[in-house]
Design a protein around this motif. Structure first.
Motif, PDB file in Angstrom:
ATOM      1  N   SER A  18       0.804  -1.228   0.000  1.00 38.40           N
ATOM      2  CA  SER A  18       0.000   0.000   0.000  1.00 38.40           C
ATOM      3  C   SER A  18       0.838   1.279   0.000  1.00 38.40           C
ATOM      4  CB  SER A  18      -0.928   0.010   1.221  1.00 38.40           C
ATOM      5  OG  SER A  18      -0.171   0.072   2.421  1.00 38.40           O
ATOM      6  N   LEU A  19       2.150   1.161   0.134  1.00 36.86           N
ATOM      7  CA  LEU A  19       3.002   2.350   0.214  1.00 36.86           C
ATOM      8  C   LEU A  19       3.053   3.110  -1.111  1.00 36.86           C
ATOM      9  CD1 LEU A  19       6.044   1.092   2.322  1.00 36.86           C
ATOM     10  CD2 LEU A  19       4.499   2.969   2.913  1.00 36.86           C
ATOM     11  N   THR A  20       2.858   4.416  -1.025  1.00 35.62           N
ATOM     12  CA  THR A  20       2.986   5.300  -2.187  1.00 35.62           C
ATOM     13  C   THR A  20       3.739   6.552  -1.754  1.00 35.62           C
ATOM     14  OG1 THR A  20       0.963   6.564  -1.755  1.00 35.62           O
ATOM     15  CG2 THR A  20       0.733   4.500  -3.010  1.00 35.62           C
ATOM     16  N   ALA A  21       4.027   7.401  -2.708  1.00 33.58           N
ATOM     17  CA  ALA A  21       4.744   8.647  -2.408  1.00 33.58           C
ATOM     18  C   ALA A  21       3.918   9.568  -1.507  1.00 33.58           C
ATOM     19  CB  ALA A  21       5.100   9.366  -3.704  1.00 33.58           C
ATOM     20  N   LYS A  22       2.626   9.303  -1.413  1.00 36.29           N
ATOM     21  CA  LYS A  22       1.753  10.126  -0.567  1.00 36.29           C
ATOM     22  C   LYS A  22       1.638   9.572   0.858  1.00 36.29           C
ATOM     23  CE  LYS A  22      -1.081  11.770  -4.428  1.00 36.29           C
ATOM     24  NZ  LYS A  22      -2.455  11.858  -4.990  1.00 36.29           N
ATOM     25  N   SER A  23       2.244   8.419   1.109  1.00 37.77           N
ATOM     26  CA  SER A  23       2.144   7.795   2.432  1.00 37.77           C
ATOM     27  C   SER A  23       2.868   8.628   3.484  1.00 37.77           C
ATOM     28  CB  SER A  23       2.742   6.388   2.398  1.00 37.77           C
ATOM     29  OG  SER A  23       2.060   5.563   1.487  1.00 37.77           O
ATOM     30  N   ASP A  24       2.358   8.556   4.695  1.00 38.23           N
ATOM     31  CA  ASP A  24       3.008   9.221   5.829  1.00 38.23           C
ATOM     32  C   ASP A  24       4.120   8.286   6.318  1.00 38.23           C
ATOM     33  OD1 ASP A  24       3.768  10.200   8.352  1.00 38.23           O
ATOM     34  OD2 ASP A  24       1.783  11.072   8.697  1.00 38.23           O
ATOM     35  N   ILE A  25       5.346   8.573   5.914  1.00 40.29           N
ATOM     36  CA  ILE A  25       6.469   7.681   6.186  1.00 40.29           C
ATOM     37  C   ILE A  25       6.710   7.506   7.684  1.00 40.29           C
ATOM     38  CG2 ILE A  25       8.937   7.286   5.844  1.00 40.29           C
ATOM     39  CD1 ILE A  25       7.225   6.988   3.325  1.00 40.29           C
ATOM     40  N   GLU A  26       6.754   8.600   8.400  1.00 38.02           N
ATOM     41  CA  GLU A  26       7.035   8.534   9.837  1.00 38.02           C
ATOM     42  C   GLU A  26       5.967   7.730  10.577  1.00 38.02           C
ATOM     43  OE1 GLU A  26       7.818  11.562  13.633  1.00 38.02           O
ATOM     44  OE2 GLU A  26       7.693  12.354  11.587  1.00 38.02           O
ATOM     45  N   LYS A  27       4.723   7.976  10.237  1.00 34.17           N
ATOM     46  CA  LYS A  27       3.617   7.255  10.873  1.00 34.17           C
ATOM     47  C   LYS A  27       3.679   5.765  10.544  1.00 34.17           C
ATOM     48  CE  LYS A  27      -1.446   7.107  11.034  1.00 34.17           C
ATOM     49  NZ  LYS A  27      -2.702   7.700  10.501  1.00 34.17           N
ATOM     50  N   THR A  28       3.998   5.449   9.299  1.00 31.73           N
ATOM     51  CA  THR A  28       4.059   4.049   8.875  1.00 31.73           C
ATOM     52  C   THR A  28       5.210   3.318   9.554  1.00 31.73           C
ATOM     53  OG1 THR A  28       3.169   4.696   6.711  1.00 31.73           O
ATOM     54  CG2 THR A  28       4.153   2.501   6.881  1.00 31.73           C
ATOM     55  N   GLU A  29       6.342   3.994   9.699  1.00 36.82           N
ATOM     56  CA  GLU A  29       7.482   3.372  10.380  1.00 36.82           C
ATOM     57  C   GLU A  29       7.131   3.036  11.829  1.00 36.82           C
ATOM     58  OE1 GLU A  29      10.871   5.907   9.937  1.00 36.82           O
ATOM     59  OE2 GLU A  29      11.454   4.956   8.046  1.00 36.82           O
ATOM     60  N   LYS A  30       6.452   3.938  12.494  1.00 35.38           N
ATOM     61  CA  LYS A  30       6.028   3.688  13.877  1.00 35.38           C
ATOM     62  C   LYS A  30       5.054   2.513  13.935  1.00 35.38           C
ATOM     63  CE  LYS A  30       6.621   8.375  15.723  1.00 35.38           C
ATOM     64  NZ  LYS A  30       5.933   9.574  16.279  1.00 35.38           N
ATOM     65  N   GLU A  31       4.164   2.458  12.956  1.00 29.07           N
ATOM     66  CA  GLU A  31       3.191   1.362  12.902  1.00 29.07           C
ATOM     67  C   GLU A  31       3.901   0.020  12.750  1.00 29.07           C
ATOM     68  OE1 GLU A  31      -0.529  -0.253  10.123  1.00 29.07           O
ATOM     69  OE2 GLU A  31       0.501   1.628   9.620  1.00 29.07           O
ATOM     70  N   GLU A  81      11.927   8.810  -2.910  1.00 28.28           N
ATOM     71  CA  GLU A  81      13.092   8.112  -2.357  1.00 28.28           C
ATOM     72  C   GLU A  81      12.797   7.574  -0.963  1.00 28.28           C
ATOM     73  OE1 GLU A  81      16.627  10.427  -2.435  1.00 28.28           O
ATOM     74  OE2 GLU A  81      16.811  10.389  -4.620  1.00 28.28           O
ATOM     75  N   ASN A  82      12.136   8.375  -0.158  1.00 23.09           N
ATOM     76  CA  ASN A  82      11.786   7.935   1.198  1.00 23.09           C
ATOM     77  C   ASN A  82      10.808   6.767   1.169  1.00 23.09           C
ATOM     78  OD1 ASN A  82      13.427   9.821   2.452  1.00 23.09           O
ATOM     79  ND2 ASN A  82      11.801  11.360   2.628  1.00 23.09           N
ATOM     80  N   THR A  83       9.898   6.813   0.209  1.00 22.72           N
ATOM     81  CA  THR A  83       8.945   5.708   0.054  1.00 22.72           C
ATOM     82  C   THR A  83       9.663   4.431  -0.361  1.00 22.72           C
ATOM     83  OG1 THR A  83       7.194   7.247  -0.604  1.00 22.72           O
ATOM     84  CG2 THR A  83       6.868   4.928  -1.148  1.00 22.72           C
ATOM     85  N   ASN A  84      10.557   4.559  -1.333  1.00 27.65           N
ATOM     86  CA  ASN A  84      11.322   3.396  -1.797  1.00 27.65           C
ATOM     87  C   ASN A  84      12.198   2.831  -0.680  1.00 27.65           C
ATOM     88  OD1 ASN A  84      10.199   3.704  -4.326  1.00 27.65           O
ATOM     89  ND2 ASN A  84      11.948   4.820  -5.167  1.00 27.65           N
ATOM     90  N   LYS A  85      12.747   3.730   0.121  1.00 29.86           N
ATOM     91  CA  LYS A  85      13.584   3.304   1.244  1.00 29.86           C
ATOM     92  C   LYS A  85      12.761   2.501   2.246  1.00 29.86           C
ATOM     93  CE  LYS A  85      16.504   5.122   4.970  1.00 29.86           C
ATOM     94  NZ  LYS A  85      17.109   6.344   5.567  1.00 29.86           N
ATOM     95  N   LEU A  86      11.573   2.995   2.570  1.00 33.72           N
ATOM     96  CA  LEU A  86      10.717   2.288   3.524  1.00 33.72           C
ATOM     97  C   LEU A  86      10.267   0.943   2.953  1.00 33.72           C
ATOM     98  CD1 LEU A  86       9.259   2.106   6.175  1.00 33.72           C
ATOM     99  CD2 LEU A  86       7.416   3.527   5.239  1.00 33.72           C
ATOM    100  N   LYS A  87       9.990   0.910   1.663  1.00 38.12           N
ATOM    101  CA  LYS A  87       9.625  -0.358   1.027  1.00 38.12           C
ATOM    102  C   LYS A  87      10.756  -1.374   1.149  1.00 38.12           C
ATOM    103  CE  LYS A  87       6.105   0.630  -2.439  1.00 38.12           C
ATOM    104  NZ  LYS A  87       5.740   0.468  -3.864  1.00 38.12           N
ATOM    105  N   SER A  88      11.969  -0.894   0.903  1.00 39.72           N
ATOM    106  CA  SER A  88      13.130  -1.774   0.988  1.00 39.72           C
ATOM    107  C   SER A  88      13.332  -2.280   2.416  1.00 39.72           C
ATOM    108  CB  SER A  88      14.384  -1.029   0.517  1.00 39.72           C
ATOM    109  OG  SER A  88      15.523  -1.844   0.619  1.00 39.72           O
ATOM    110  N   LYS A  89      13.192  -1.389   3.390  1.00 40.84           N
ATOM    111  CA  LYS A  89      13.350  -1.761   4.798  1.00 40.84           C
ATOM    112  C   LYS A  89      12.296  -2.782   5.219  1.00 40.84           C
ATOM    113  CE  LYS A  89      13.867   1.749   7.631  1.00 40.84           C
ATOM    114  NZ  LYS A  89      13.706   3.118   8.195  1.00 40.84           N
ATOM    115  N   THR A  90      11.076  -2.565   4.759  1.00 38.66           N
ATOM    116  CA  THR A  90       9.983  -3.473   5.104  1.00 38.66           C
ATOM    117  C   THR A  90      10.194  -4.840   4.465  1.00 38.66           C
ATOM    118  OG1 THR A  90       8.486  -1.571   5.175  1.00 38.66           O
ATOM    119  CG2 THR A  90       7.473  -3.751   5.119  1.00 38.66           C
TER     120      THR A  90
END
Length: 282
Positions: A18-31, A81-90
């Protein structure tokens, strides 16, 4: 019913998709961190390290060392880039989750070096890709004890055998990070197949013993019957399943036609060996 690791994997996959460039990165990381803590509290520290540190370890940019080369990026580029980074981390976290044994029959009980080597190769074969994985983290996630520096020695030893590729070959800070080589994958696949065949042979042996006991109870004592059963047992490891099944069918039909065994008994033998109902005789 899914266990905690499987449930967590499903949830992280849903987030990843579900991650997109519009996602709240900080909130998703905490989740994500909260999900890990809730479902696998005992492994939280290891998985948090995977989630927080491994991306930077393997994706360091030259611009970080030479700040004067830093390129100017638009907000859209930064968000992507931040979205792609979070996708990679996940995704990397999900990979490590797949390396957790369930049920954990090991739990610190791998005492020999060879046992640990086979366990490592078996786990890395589950994530046979271009990413590198930490042997210490794999053992930690499965509660397997090891000496200080042992995982690096294991990595080097398996690499000398050609079974692993060391990240330290390309980076001085590679520690015990490795990936499986083609030779390593081939080795563990052969070993797994061999174990599977051995287990199957043991199951056939048990079935033959069960059939023998049944025949004796029914009053069958002809030597020809037991000789045929032994031949069926011996040929199991030499023929593929289809040919072996046809062999069993043929031998039982011959025994039926010669009236050595009754039709009902033949059907029971066939069903026991082949695990399916089959009308051998009309």
């Amino acid at each position: 019913m899914k266990n905690e690791t499987e449930i967590l994997t499903v949830k992280l996959n849903e987030i990843h998709s579900s991650l997109t460039a519009k996602s709240d990165i900080e909130k998703t990381e905490k989740e994500i961190k909260n999900l890990i803590k809730n479902y696998l509290p005992n492994n939280y520290k290891v998985l948090e390290e995977v989630f927080e540190l491994e991306f930077n370890k393997f994706n360091k940019s030259i611009f970080e060392d030479f700040s004067f080369l830093t390129e100017t990026k638009s907000k859209e580029q930064i968000r992507q880039e931040n979205t792609n980074k979070l996708k990679s981390k996940t995704h990397k976290t999900i990979d490590y989750l797949s390396l957790i044994e369930f049920p954990n029959t090991y739990d610190g009980a791998l005492y020999t070096i060879n046992e640990k080597k086979d366990f490592i190769l078996k786990k890395l074969n589950l994530v046979f890709n271009d990413n590198y994985y930490s042997l210490s983290k794999i053992l930690d996630l499965n509660n397997i004890e090891y000496r200080q520096g042992e995982t690096r020695e294991l990595a080097q030893d398996l690499a000398k055998s050609g079974y692993l590729i060391l990240f330290s070959e390309y980076n001085n800070n590679g520690d015990d990070y490795v990936k499986l080589s083609v030779k390593g994958a081939s080795y563990i696949e052969r070993k797994t197949t061999k174990k599977s065949k051995k287990k199957s042979q043991e199951e056939i042996d048990e079935k033959i013993e069960k059939i023998t006991e049944m025949l004796i109870k029914l009053g069958y004592g002809q030597e020809i019957i037991f000789n045929e059963m032994e031949e069926i047992r011996d040929l199991y490891s030499k023929l593929n399943n289809k040919n072996w099944s046809e062999l069993v069918k043929g031998k039982l039909i011959d025994l039926g036609l010669s009236q050595v065994i009754e039709k009902e008994t033949i059907s029971k033998i066939f069903e026991t060996l082949i695990d399916q109902k089959f009308q051998l005789l009309n």
